[in-house]
Design a protein around this motif. Structure first.
Motif, PDB file in Angstrom:
ATOM      1  N   UNK A  43       9.557  18.432 -11.720  1.00  0.00           N
ATOM      2  CA  UNK A  43       9.867  19.642 -10.960  1.00  0.00           C
ATOM      3  C   UNK A  43       8.669  19.942 -10.066  1.00  0.00           C
ATOM      4  N   UNK A  44       8.926  20.103  -8.773  1.00  0.00           N
ATOM      5  CA  UNK A  44       7.885  20.339  -7.777  1.00  0.00           C
ATOM      6  C   UNK A  44       7.060  21.569  -8.143  1.00  0.00           C
ATOM      7  N   UNK A  66      -0.364  22.107  -2.895  1.00  0.00           N
ATOM      8  CA  UNK A  66      -1.721  21.932  -2.389  1.00  0.00           C
ATOM      9  C   UNK A  66      -1.909  20.529  -1.827  1.00  0.00           C
ATOM     10  N   UNK A  67      -1.475  19.521  -2.571  1.00  0.00           N
ATOM     11  CA  UNK A  67      -1.613  18.139  -2.101  1.00  0.00           C
ATOM     12  C   UNK A  67      -0.788  17.899  -0.839  1.00  0.00           C
ATOM     13  N   UNK A  73      -0.870  12.404  -1.357  1.00  0.00           N
ATOM     14  CA  UNK A  73       0.350  12.020  -2.048  1.00  0.00           C
ATOM     15  C   UNK A  73       0.475  12.827  -3.336  1.00  0.00           C
ATOM     16  N   UNK A  74       1.635  13.476  -3.569  1.00  0.00           N
ATOM     17  CA  UNK A  74       1.827  14.202  -4.821  1.00  0.00           C
ATOM     18  C   UNK A  74       1.700  13.273  -6.027  1.00  0.00           C
ATOM     19  N   UNK A  77       4.432  10.802  -7.045  1.00  0.00           N
ATOM     20  CA  UNK A  77       4.710   9.702  -6.122  1.00  0.00           C
ATOM     21  C   UNK A  77       3.510   8.772  -5.951  1.00  0.00           C
ATOM     22  N   UNK A  78       2.481   8.952  -6.738  1.00  0.00           N
ATOM     23  CA  UNK A  78       1.249   8.170  -6.575  1.00  0.00           C
ATOM     24  C   UNK A  78       1.496   6.671  -6.722  1.00  0.00           C
ATOM     25  N   UNK A  79       2.483   6.275  -7.554  1.00  0.00           N
ATOM     26  CA  UNK A  79       2.776   4.868  -7.752  1.00  0.00           C
ATOM     27  C   UNK A  79       3.634   4.278  -6.657  1.00  0.00           C
ATOM     28  N   UNK A  80       4.175   5.112  -5.775  1.00  0.00           N
ATOM     29  CA  UNK A  80       5.013   4.618  -4.691  1.00  0.00           C
ATOM     30  C   UNK A  80       6.481   4.880  -4.940  1.00  0.00           C
TER      31      UNK A  80
END
Length: 116
Positions: A43-44, A66-67, A73-74, A77-80
């Motif tokens: 959840x965002x 903030x990011x 990148x949030x 989603x850091x792994x793509x």
């Protein structure tokens, strides 16, 4: 002669919202706590955890906004790919360090002539 306004109400509101995001102040329309018995997915702007007083659920932390505002990148989603928090924890790389093997010591003999 046409005079252009230096600031527009929409621009002022957007700048105020940006300032609040950078200071990680929760917006009035966002609830602080969303109760949940178990993890229901990402959840965002919320973190799934258990805290005293309210219990297990999603708590607002504002990190994703903030990011996004800073162009980073949030976390989810850091792994793509779109991954949930449980998967993200298991995919982190561990540093490779060799563990030293313990040496087995021989027991020292005790002689009857030795006195304590």
């Amino acid at each position: 002669t046409v005079f252009k306004r230096k600031s527009d109400h929409e621009e002022i509101a957007a700048e105020k919202k940006r300032k609040l995001v950078l200071e990680r102040v929760r917006p009035d329309d966002e609830p602080y706590y969303l109760p949940a018995e178990s993890f229901e997915g990402y959840k965002f702007d919320y973190v799934f955890t258990t805290r005293d007083g309210r219990g297990t659920g999603y708590y607002w932390d504002g990190t994703d906004s903030l990011k996004k505002e800073l162009g980073q990148t949030p976390t989810h989603l850091a792994g793509g790919d779109d991954v949930d928090a449980a998967t993200a924890k298991t995919t982190t790389k561990k540093s490779k360090t060799k563990k030293k093997k313990k040496k087995i010591r021989e027991v020292a003999p005790i002689y009857e002539s030795d006195q304590f």
